[in-house]
Design a protein around this motif. Structure first.
Motif, short mmCIF file in Angstrom:
data_model
loop_
_atom_site.label_atom_id
_atom_site.label_comp_id
_atom_site.label_asym_id
_atom_site.label_seq_id
_atom_site.Cartn_x
_atom_site.Cartn_y
_atom_site.Cartn_z
N ASP A 9 0.82 -1.20 0.00
CA ASP A 9 0.00 0.00 0.00
C ASP A 9 0.86 1.26 0.00
OD1 ASP A 9 0.90 -0.60 2.55
OD2 ASP A 9 -0.96 -0.02 3.58
N PHE A 10 1.87 1.29 0.86
CA PHE A 10 2.76 2.45 0.89
C PHE A 10 3.68 2.48 -0.33
CE2 PHE A 10 0.92 3.16 4.78
CZ PHE A 10 1.56 4.09 5.60
N ALA A 11 4.09 1.30 -0.80
CA ALA A 11 4.96 1.24 -1.98
C ALA A 11 4.29 1.85 -3.20
CB ALA A 11 5.37 -0.20 -2.26
N LEU A 12 2.99 1.62 -3.35
CA LEU A 12 2.27 2.10 -4.53
C LEU A 12 1.99 3.60 -4.47
CD1 LEU A 12 -0.21 -0.86 -4.98
CD2 LEU A 12 1.65 -0.26 -6.52
N ARG A 13 1.78 4.14 -3.28
CA ARG A 13 1.40 5.55 -3.22
C ARG A 13 2.45 6.44 -2.55
NH1 ARG A 13 -2.35 3.46 1.09
NH2 ARG A 13 -1.65 4.37 3.08
N GLY A 14 3.51 5.82 -2.00
CA GLY A 14 4.52 6.58 -1.29
C GLY A 14 5.83 6.68 -2.05
N HIS A 15 6.89 7.05 -1.31
CA HIS A 15 8.22 7.19 -1.89
C HIS A 15 9.25 6.94 -0.81
CE1 HIS A 15 7.44 11.10 -0.01
NE2 HIS A 15 8.76 11.23 0.09
N LEU A 16 10.47 6.59 -1.20
CA LEU A 16 11.54 6.40 -0.24
C LEU A 16 12.04 7.75 0.24
CD1 LEU A 16 13.64 3.50 -1.84
CD2 LEU A 16 11.96 3.35 0.00
N ASP A 17 12.23 7.86 1.56
CA ASP A 17 12.69 9.11 2.17
C ASP A 17 13.88 8.79 3.07
OD1 ASP A 17 13.11 11.50 3.44
OD2 ASP A 17 11.04 11.78 4.10
N GLU A 18 15.09 9.02 2.56
CA GLU A 18 16.30 8.66 3.30
C GLU A 18 16.58 9.61 4.45
OE1 GLU A 18 19.48 8.41 0.51
OE2 GLU A 18 18.71 6.58 -0.43
N ASN A 19 15.94 10.77 4.49
CA ASN A 19 16.23 11.76 5.52
C ASN A 19 15.28 11.71 6.70
OD1 ASN A 19 18.38 12.90 3.95
ND2 ASN A 19 16.83 13.92 2.69
N ALA A 20 14.23 10.91 6.62
CA ALA A 20 13.23 10.91 7.68
C ALA A 20 13.72 10.26 8.96
CB ALA A 20 11.97 10.19 7.19
N ILE A 21 14.72 9.38 8.84
CA ILE A 21 15.22 8.64 9.99
C ILE A 21 16.75 8.61 9.94
CG2 ILE A 21 15.41 6.30 10.97
CD1 ILE A 21 12.50 5.87 10.34
N THR A 22 17.39 8.77 11.06
CA THR A 22 18.84 8.59 11.17
C THR A 22 19.12 7.21 11.73
OG1 THR A 22 19.20 10.95 11.52
CG2 THR A 22 20.96 9.46 12.20
N VAL A 23 19.97 6.47 11.02
CA VAL A 23 20.27 5.08 11.40
C VAL A 23 21.63 5.03 12.07
CG1 VAL A 23 20.56 2.72 10.57
CG2 VAL A 23 18.93 4.27 9.43
N THR A 24 21.69 4.33 13.19
CA THR A 24 22.95 4.07 13.88
C THR A 24 23.08 2.56 14.09
OG1 THR A 24 22.74 6.18 15.05
CG2 THR A 24 24.36 4.61 15.90
N PRO A 25 24.25 1.96 13.78
CA PRO A 25 25.44 2.58 13.20
C PRO A 25 25.20 3.01 11.74
CG PRO A 25 25.73 0.21 13.29
CD PRO A 25 24.44 0.51 14.01
N LYS A 26 25.95 4.01 11.32
CA LYS A 26 25.75 4.60 10.01
C LYS A 26 25.95 3.59 8.89
CE LYS A 26 26.98 8.71 7.32
NZ LYS A 26 27.83 9.94 7.28
N ALA B 287 5.95 1.52 22.18
CA ALA B 287 5.76 2.81 22.85
C ALA B 287 6.28 3.94 21.97
CB ALA B 287 6.50 2.81 24.19
N ALA B 288 5.56 5.06 21.98
CA ALA B 288 5.99 6.23 21.21
C ALA B 288 7.30 6.74 21.78
CB ALA B 288 4.92 7.31 21.27
N ALA B 289 8.29 6.92 20.90
CA ALA B 289 9.60 7.39 21.34
C ALA B 289 10.32 8.01 20.16
CB ALA B 289 10.41 6.24 21.92
N LYS B 290 11.22 8.93 20.48
CA LYS B 290 12.01 9.59 19.44
C LYS B 290 13.03 8.63 18.84
CE LYS B 290 13.57 13.37 17.29
NZ LYS B 290 12.75 14.13 16.31
N THR B 291 13.55 7.73 19.65
CA THR B 291 14.56 6.77 19.20
C THR B 291 14.07 5.35 19.46
OG1 THR B 291 16.37 8.33 19.63
CG2 THR B 291 16.95 6.01 19.44
N LEU B 292 14.17 4.53 18.45
CA LEU B 292 13.77 3.12 18.56
C LEU B 292 15.01 2.24 18.45
CD1 LEU B 292 10.74 3.11 16.09
CD2 LEU B 292 10.69 3.52 18.56
N ARG B 293 15.08 1.24 19.28
CA ARG B 293 16.18 0.27 19.22
C ARG B 293 15.58 -1.08 18.84
NH1 ARG B 293 21.43 0.19 21.18
NH2 ARG B 293 22.29 -1.89 21.68
#
Length: 578
Positions: free
Chosen positions: A480-497, A554-560
């Motif tokens: 559903d998201f693949a058909l109507r959305g787009h990849l956004d590399e800036n929305a999330i910061t991944v660690t380790p890089k 749980a809602a959180a700014k950072t997910l592990r």
């Protein structure tokens, strides 16, 4: 005491001799020649057994000890490459419990190599691991060959197809007519919704069977497609329109090109309806030491005029002095054929889809112009011929896939292709179930997320069916998201890089699905910082759900998050903006 010592020594020698005889016998293999055989449960499926050549070529018996709840339903053959070469056909078979006995007459083996037995089995075995063994025994009781395997039984396949995008498997016509339906049932069970024939309705033996895959596919909700090559169009024209009609001359006379295209398609489909026509554009133009393509006098004369030569250039002169111009000349030929095919389909086969298949778009680095030289395809211009879909494969890198999709985006839909194994002659290691599953997912994510093509159906054993089925389950989570959305590399910061390339954010407005991939053999832990999401709202907090498990987070700014080996997770983020 001496008597017992002699007796023990004699028994030891006999045992050693027996072991030596056993070691000297041939090795029976189950395709694709792995010691572990993977099968989905609750499925009637094919299994291909390779039996070593027997020098005396006399009558023999094959004894198979199956895992529990596997029933041998039949054996079949057909015309290669729809089935393996050198088929073995038992005179009779019977099964008692888990033991099956197949009796073969003398003279079954061809001089050139091993024989192949194509089995149709009904697998209802519970999930788990089981032993399986096979022995080929001569009429005089001599052990000819044997094989021992571990059978791993997987859960049921997905047993449904996606309607929103093509999941294509290529195939060749030629399987026994009685086994067309079982073949289609397996393809549908693993999620394939389109089958494209490399040989139309014709077998490699030059016959059209009464019952074919394309004729029966619509009953299973599967699209049938027919593939053509430029050489086939030129050959058809020379046989049916005029000997002088080489490829370039056909292009210069559009009515003749249209007639050749339609005539060949009607011939290839044998009058049966198809839902797709595919131009496999793989005719090369420039190789390492020579040029290829239409090298007729007519074609070379036209090219010579284009480059301003004062005479008709030879192939050697073209290679030495004009190879880049020849490359582009051939790319324009490909575009002319594609444009003519598009118009012909619209006029004579309205509603039928048009695909072009070739190599990736290589515009940079050491591989620059590779598809233009090897396949005479320049996607920058070929996309303007308005195909419904454009395909390319195999083993594409992240950059290959993404660049090809970027070139095609906005003009046509990119469908990447991936290869399980090339054919039954392959003797190297096959990808494991998990390896192919993960490769399919990664290819899908890097190519625009609009579908997948698979090479090729005949070699797809139980392991491959499972991998495709698991890939389809993944696509269902993100389609559903693949058909109507787009990849956004800036929305999330991944660690380790270094793991950023294994995380994909499919964005749809302020919502997203985050895909995390682990193609390694150890668990991986990712830390994700949500840069562009409102964690706390006036009316509700951001909603985070692991779609692979159903777990609410749980809602959180950072997910592990930890991802298991050879697996993935899909995290849905719903932000209502309040």
């Amino acid at each position: 005491m001496k008597f017992y010592a002699v007796l023990l020594a004699t028994l030891g020698l006999l045992g050693a001799a027996q072991a030596q005889d056993d070691n000297a016998c041939g090795q029976i293999n189950v395709w694709p020649r792995h010691s572990q055989v993977n099968m989905p449960t609750k499925l009637k499926q094919f299994m291909f057994v390779e039996v070593p050549h027997q020098s005396d070529n006399g009558p023999f018996t094959l004894n198979i000890k199956f895992p529990p709840e596997i029933t041998l339903l039949g054996t079949f053959s057909g015309v290669s490459p729809a089935v393996p070469v050198r088929p073995l056909k038992p005179e009779e078979f019977k099964q008692d419990g888990t033991k099956a006995v197949l009796n073969f007459p003398g003279g079954e083996f061809k001089p050139e190599g091993a024989g192949w037995l194509s089995l149709y089995i009904d697998v209802n075995t519970p999930v788990g691991e089981y032993p399986m063994s096979m022995e080929a025994v001569a009429a005089d009781g001599k052990l000819l060959s044997k094989g021992s395997f571990t059978v791993k039984i997987y859960p049921e396949l997905v047993n449904r197809t996606i309607k929103s995008m093509p999941i294509i498997a290529y195939y060749y016509t030629g399987i026994d007519e009685d086994y067309v339906a079982p073949f289609l049932e397996q393809m549908k069970a693993c999620g394939v919704n389109a089958l494209h024939s490399m040989s139309g309705e014709w077998t490699w033996a030059g016959a059209v069977p009464g019952k074919t895959v394309a004729g029966e596919a619509p009953q299973y909700g599967i699209e049938a497609g027919v593939i053509f090559f430029s050489k086939e169009i030129a050959d058809y024209a020379q046989k049916n329109i005029g000997q002088e009609y080489t490829l370039q001359r056909l292009i210069d006379e559009p009515e003749k090109l249209t007639a050749a295209l339609k005539g060949y398609i009607d011939h290839a489909t044998a009058g049966k309806p198809h839902q797709a026509i595919i131009y496999d554009a793989e005719a090369g133009s420039v190789r390492a030491d020579h040029v290829e393509g239409d090298l007729s006098e007519y074609s070379r004369a036209k090219f010579s005029r284009e480059v301003g030569a004062d005479h008709t250039l030879t192939a050697e002169e073209i290679f030495d002095n004009h190879r880049d111009a020849w490359m582009w000349f051939n790319c324009r030929q490909t575009n002319s054929i594609a444009a003519a095919a598009r118009s012909m389909i619209d006029e004579y086969y309205p509603g039928v889809l048009f695909y072009i298949y070739s190599g990736y778009e290589y515009d940079f680095g050491a591989e620059k112009d590779m598809s233009r030289r090897s396949y005479s395809v320049d996607w920058n211009s070929a996309a303007d011929t308005l195909p419904d879909y454009a395909g390319a494969g195999y083993y594409g890198t992240r950059d290959d896939l993404r660049h090809t999709n970027e070139v095609l985006d906005g003009r046509t839909t990119f469908i990447p292709a991936d290869m399980y194994l090339e054919n039954f002659l392959h003797e190297g290691a096959a990808p494991t179930t998990d390896q192919w599953k993960m490769r399919l997912i990664r290819t899908f994510m890097n190519s625009g997320m609009r579908g997948m093509a698979l090479w090729y159906s005949a070699v797809m054993d139980g392991s491959a069916l499972i991998a495709v089925s698991e890939f389809v389950r993944f696509v269902e989570l993100v389609e559903d998201f693949a058909l109507r959305g787009h990849l956004d590399e800036n929305a999330i910061t991944v660690t380790p890089k270094s793991e950023a390339e294994n995380v994909y954010v499919i964005r749809d407005s302020r919502q997203a699905k985050v895909v995390l991939l682990n193609s390694g053999n150890r668990p991986k832990t990712f830390s994700l910082t949500l840069n562009d999401f409102k964690i706390k709202g006036y009316t509700s907090d951001i909603q985070i759900t692991d779609l692979t498990t159903g777990e609410k987070m749980a809602a959180a700014k950072t997910l592990r998050l930890t991802v298991a080996p050879m697996s993935y997770r899909v995290i849905q983020i719903l932000d209502d903006g309040n």
